[in-house]
Scaffold this motif. Structure first.
Motif, PDB file in Angstrom:
ATOM      1  N   LEU A 131       0.720  -1.162  -0.145  1.00  9.14           N
ATOM      2  CA  LEU A 131       0.133  -0.113  -0.047  1.00  9.14           C
ATOM      3  C   LEU A 131       0.843   1.076   0.140  1.00  9.14           C
ATOM      4  O   LEU A 131       1.905   1.237   0.713  1.00  9.14           O
ATOM      5  CB  LEU A 131      -1.191  -0.136   1.161  1.00  9.14           C
ATOM      6  CG  LEU A 131      -1.756  -0.988   1.216  1.00  9.14           C
ATOM      7  CD1 LEU A 131      -2.494  -1.274   2.963  1.00  9.14           C
ATOM      8  CD2 LEU A 131      -3.068  -1.026   0.490  1.00  9.14           C
ATOM      9  N   TYR A 132       0.451   2.414  -0.562  1.00  6.21           N
ATOM     10  CA  TYR A 132       1.190   3.548  -0.840  1.00  6.21           C
ATOM     11  C   TYR A 132       0.104   4.612  -0.264  1.00  6.21           C
ATOM     12  O   TYR A 132      -0.887   4.684  -0.800  1.00  6.21           O
ATOM     13  CB  TYR A 132       1.595   3.712  -2.310  1.00  6.21           C
ATOM     14  CG  TYR A 132       2.554   2.812  -2.651  1.00  6.21           C
ATOM     15  CD1 TYR A 132       4.014   2.983  -2.464  1.00  6.21           C
ATOM     16  CD2 TYR A 132       2.103   1.516  -2.899  1.00  6.21           C
ATOM     17  CE1 TYR A 132       4.856   2.337  -2.730  1.00  6.21           C
ATOM     18  CE2 TYR A 132       3.028   0.491  -3.475  1.00  6.21           C
ATOM     19  CZ  TYR A 132       4.514   0.985  -3.428  1.00  6.21           C
ATOM     20  OH  TYR A 132       5.397   0.075  -3.781  1.00  6.21           O
ATOM     21  N   THR A 149      -3.819   6.339   5.744  1.00  2.28           N
ATOM     22  CA  THR A 149      -4.610   6.499   4.644  1.00  2.28           C
ATOM     23  C   THR A 149      -3.662   6.133   3.451  1.00  2.28           C
ATOM     24  O   THR A 149      -2.855   6.387   3.407  1.00  2.28           O
ATOM     25  CB  THR A 149      -5.457   7.622   4.493  1.00  2.28           C
ATOM     26  OG1 THR A 149      -4.411   8.794   4.060  1.00  2.28           O
ATOM     27  CG2 THR A 149      -6.286   8.226   5.580  1.00  2.28           C
ATOM     28  N   TRP A 150      -4.711   5.520   2.402  1.00  6.78           N
ATOM     29  CA  TRP A 150      -3.789   4.987   1.327  1.00  6.78           C
ATOM     30  C   TRP A 150      -4.560   5.341  -0.182  1.00  6.78           C
ATOM     31  O   TRP A 150      -5.630   5.423  -0.125  1.00  6.78           O
ATOM     32  CB  TRP A 150      -3.752   3.510   1.323  1.00  6.78           C
ATOM     33  CG  TRP A 150      -3.134   2.738   2.550  1.00  6.78           C
ATOM     34  CD1 TRP A 150      -4.036   2.697   3.691  1.00  6.78           C
ATOM     35  CD2 TRP A 150      -2.029   3.073   3.314  1.00  6.78           C
ATOM     36  NE1 TRP A 150      -3.461   2.292   4.878  1.00  6.78           N
ATOM     37  CE2 TRP A 150      -2.089   2.543   4.528  1.00  6.78           C
ATOM     38  CE3 TRP A 150      -0.644   3.273   2.695  1.00  6.78           C
ATOM     39  CZ2 TRP A 150      -0.894   2.390   5.315  1.00  6.78           C
ATOM     40  CZ3 TRP A 150       0.344   3.764   3.437  1.00  6.78           C
ATOM     41  CH2 TRP A 150       0.480   2.993   4.711  1.00  6.78           C
ATOM     42  N   THR A 159      -4.378  -0.738  -7.942  1.00  5.70           N
ATOM     43  CA  THR A 159      -5.530  -0.247  -7.378  1.00  5.70           C
ATOM     44  C   THR A 159      -5.297   1.159  -7.038  1.00  5.70           C
ATOM     45  O   THR A 159      -4.383   1.524  -6.290  1.00  5.70           O
ATOM     46  CB  THR A 159      -6.074  -1.106  -6.206  1.00  5.70           C
ATOM     47  OG1 THR A 159      -6.067  -2.514  -6.307  1.00  5.70           O
ATOM     48  CG2 THR A 159      -7.317  -0.499  -5.770  1.00  5.70           C
ATOM     49  N   PHE A 160      -6.291   1.895  -7.493  1.00  9.05           N
ATOM     50  CA  PHE A 160      -6.285   3.360  -7.393  1.00  9.05           C
ATOM     51  C   PHE A 160      -7.621   3.679  -6.413  1.00  9.05           C
ATOM     52  O   PHE A 160      -8.938   3.248  -7.007  1.00  9.05           O
ATOM     53  CB  PHE A 160      -6.322   4.373  -8.302  1.00  9.05           C
ATOM     54  CG  PHE A 160      -5.084   4.354  -9.388  1.00  9.05           C
ATOM     55  CD1 PHE A 160      -3.825   5.165  -8.526  1.00  9.05           C
ATOM     56  CD2 PHE A 160      -4.835   3.437 -10.331  1.00  9.05           C
ATOM     57  CE1 PHE A 160      -2.444   4.985  -9.304  1.00  9.05           C
ATOM     58  CE2 PHE A 160      -3.652   3.638 -10.998  1.00  9.05           C
ATOM     59  CZ  PHE A 160      -2.456   4.206 -10.529  1.00  9.05           C
ATOM     60  N   ALA A 208      -3.611  10.787  -7.906  1.00  5.88           N
ATOM     61  CA  ALA A 208      -4.347   9.869  -6.691  1.00  5.88           C
ATOM     62  C   ALA A 208      -3.538  10.461  -5.154  1.00  5.88           C
ATOM     63  O   ALA A 208      -4.159  10.418  -4.188  1.00  5.88           O
ATOM     64  CB  ALA A 208      -3.857   8.442  -6.719  1.00  5.88           C
ATOM     65  N   SER A 209      -2.390  10.766  -5.238  1.00  2.71           N
ATOM     66  CA  SER A 209      -1.569  11.187  -4.016  1.00  2.71           C
ATOM     67  C   SER A 209      -2.210  12.530  -3.546  1.00  2.71           C
ATOM     68  O   SER A 209      -1.625  12.588  -2.307  1.00  2.71           O
ATOM     69  CB  SER A 209      -0.198  11.280  -4.290  1.00  2.71           C
ATOM     70  OG  SER A 209       0.238  12.425  -5.182  1.00  2.71           O
ATOM     71  N   ILE A 210      -3.041  13.162  -4.239  1.00  7.64           N
ATOM     72  CA  ILE A 210      -3.306  14.583  -3.682  1.00  7.64           C
ATOM     73  C   ILE A 210      -4.706  14.492  -3.399  1.00  7.64           C
ATOM     74  O   ILE A 210      -5.300  15.451  -3.104  1.00  7.64           O
ATOM     75  CB  ILE A 210      -3.073  15.672  -4.627  1.00  7.64           C
ATOM     76  CG1 ILE A 210      -3.629  15.439  -6.116  1.00  7.64           C
ATOM     77  CG2 ILE A 210      -1.544  15.818  -4.899  1.00  7.64           C
ATOM     78  CD1 ILE A 210      -3.517  16.846  -7.127  1.00  7.64           C
ATOM     79  N   LEU A 211      -5.414  13.310  -3.780  1.00  6.98           N
ATOM     80  CA  LEU A 211      -6.907  13.239  -3.239  1.00  6.98           C
ATOM     81  C   LEU A 211      -6.892  12.467  -2.015  1.00  6.98           C
ATOM     82  O   LEU A 211      -5.886  11.985  -1.344  1.00  6.98           O
ATOM     83  CB  LEU A 211      -7.720  12.143  -4.388  1.00  6.98           C
ATOM     84  CG  LEU A 211      -7.672  12.532  -5.847  1.00  6.98           C
ATOM     85  CD1 LEU A 211      -7.905  11.367  -6.549  1.00  6.98           C
ATOM     86  CD2 LEU A 211      -8.671  13.744  -5.766  1.00  6.98           C
ATOM     87  N   PRO A 212      -7.957  12.766  -1.275  1.00  4.71           N
ATOM     88  CA  PRO A 212      -7.780  12.227   0.127  1.00  4.71           C
ATOM     89  C   PRO A 212      -7.787  10.616   0.168  1.00  4.71           C
ATOM     90  O   PRO A 212      -8.287   9.924  -0.904  1.00  4.71           O
ATOM     91  CB  PRO A 212      -9.654  12.321   0.535  1.00  4.71           C
ATOM     92  CG  PRO A 212     -10.029  13.628  -0.451  1.00  4.71           C
ATOM     93  CD  PRO A 212      -9.294  13.184  -1.677  1.00  4.71           C
ATOM     94  N   GLY A 213      -7.008  10.121   0.900  1.00  3.07           N
ATOM     95  CA  GLY A 213      -6.593   8.732   1.148  1.00  3.07           C
ATOM     96  C   GLY A 213      -7.632   7.788   1.523  1.00  3.07           C
ATOM     97  O   GLY A 213      -8.652   8.372   2.129  1.00  3.07           O
ATOM     98  N   GLU A 214      -7.768   6.473   1.291  1.00  4.62           N
ATOM     99  CA  GLU A 214      -8.589   5.589   1.792  1.00  4.62           C
ATOM    100  C   GLU A 214      -8.262   4.954   3.289  1.00  4.62           C
ATOM    101  O   GLU A 214      -7.088   4.507   3.336  1.00  4.62           O
ATOM    102  CB  GLU A 214      -8.759   4.440   0.897  1.00  4.62           C
ATOM    103  CG  GLU A 214      -9.976   3.133   1.333  1.00  4.62           C
ATOM    104  CD  GLU A 214     -11.320   3.859   1.073  1.00  4.62           C
ATOM    105  OE1 GLU A 214     -12.212   3.268   1.795  1.00  4.62           O
ATOM    106  OE2 GLU A 214     -11.654   4.667   0.543  1.00  4.62           O
ATOM    107  N   ARG A 215      -9.023   5.221   4.398  1.00  5.60           N
ATOM    108  CA  ARG A 215      -8.629   4.945   5.617  1.00  5.60           C
ATOM    109  C   ARG A 215      -9.012   3.186   5.871  1.00  5.60           C
ATOM    110  O   ARG A 215      -9.869   2.739   5.410  1.00  5.60           O
ATOM    111  CB  ARG A 215      -9.545   5.579   6.682  1.00  5.60           C
ATOM    112  CG  ARG A 215      -8.794   5.321   8.179  1.00  5.60           C
ATOM    113  CD  ARG A 215      -9.266   6.226   9.072  1.00  5.60           C
ATOM    114  NE  ARG A 215      -8.856   7.682   8.728  1.00  5.60           N
ATOM    115  CZ  ARG A 215      -7.602   8.178   8.991  1.00  5.60           C
ATOM    116  NH1 ARG A 215      -7.097   7.298   9.683  1.00  5.60           N
ATOM    117  NH2 ARG A 215      -7.196   9.262   8.888  1.00  5.60           N
ATOM    118  N   MET A 216      -7.834   2.545   6.037  1.00  3.23           N
ATOM    119  CA  MET A 216      -7.829   1.005   6.212  1.00  3.23           C
ATOM    120  C   MET A 216      -6.912   0.684   7.284  1.00  3.23           C
ATOM    121  O   MET A 216      -5.889   1.284   7.691  1.00  3.23           O
ATOM    122  CB  MET A 216      -7.837   0.130   5.022  1.00  3.23           C
ATOM    123  CG  MET A 216      -7.377   0.805   3.778  1.00  3.23           C
ATOM    124  SD  MET A 216      -7.250  -0.293   2.526  1.00  3.23           S
ATOM    125  CE  MET A 216      -7.188   0.660   1.025  1.00  3.23           C
TER     126      MET A 216
END
Length: 135
Positions: A62-63, A69-70, A84-85, A127-135
């Motif tokens: 994951l990045y 957040t990823w 996956t984005f 993708a890096s400047i959008l809100p990340g996915e919390r997991m």
């Protein structure tokens, strides 16, 4: 040191961990062309997003940018590496493979396919400047 178990599709079973080390362990354990492509992807992300955060969860690198957040991940399958984005539906152009989750989009890399760094780097940057996915 014992080699990691390869799960279905040649996906390395790597213990959950944060930082570069578990991601590099995943890449080193990925068989053949999948490891080579993963190494290219990892280098592309590092060049595109300086200081990127990394982790392995669910045997998946994951990045992210913000802690916990990823924005991107990749996973090995039999015939391709699935990139996956997590907010891929917001990227321009939208990555080509749809998901059951409305925001997620995928890009598949098959064996012997040349990787065009330009669109991939652009997706990673966006993708890096959008809100990340919390997991």
């Amino acid at each position: 040191m014992k080699k990691p178990v390869l799960l279905s599709g040649g996906n390395p079973q790597i213990a959950k961990g944060f930082g570069d080390a578990p991601v590099q362990a995943w890449i080193a354990a990925a068989p053949g062309w999948k490891g080579a492509v993963a190494r290219q992807l990892d280098a592309l992300v590092e060049r595109t997003v300086p200081g990127v955060s990394k982790a392995v969860k669910w045997n998946t690198p994951l990045y992210g940018v913000e802690e916990g957040t990823w924005f991107m991940a990749f996973h090995a399958f039999d015939r391709y590496l699935k990139v996956t984005f997590f907010r891929g539906a917001s990227l321009d152009p939208v990555p080509p493979v749809a998901s059951k989750q409305k925001d997620v989009r995928y890009f598949h890399i098959h064996e012997d396919e040349a990787i065009d760094d330009t669109p991939l780097a652009d997706w990673v940057r966006q993708a890096s400047i959008l809100p990340g996915e919390r997991m």
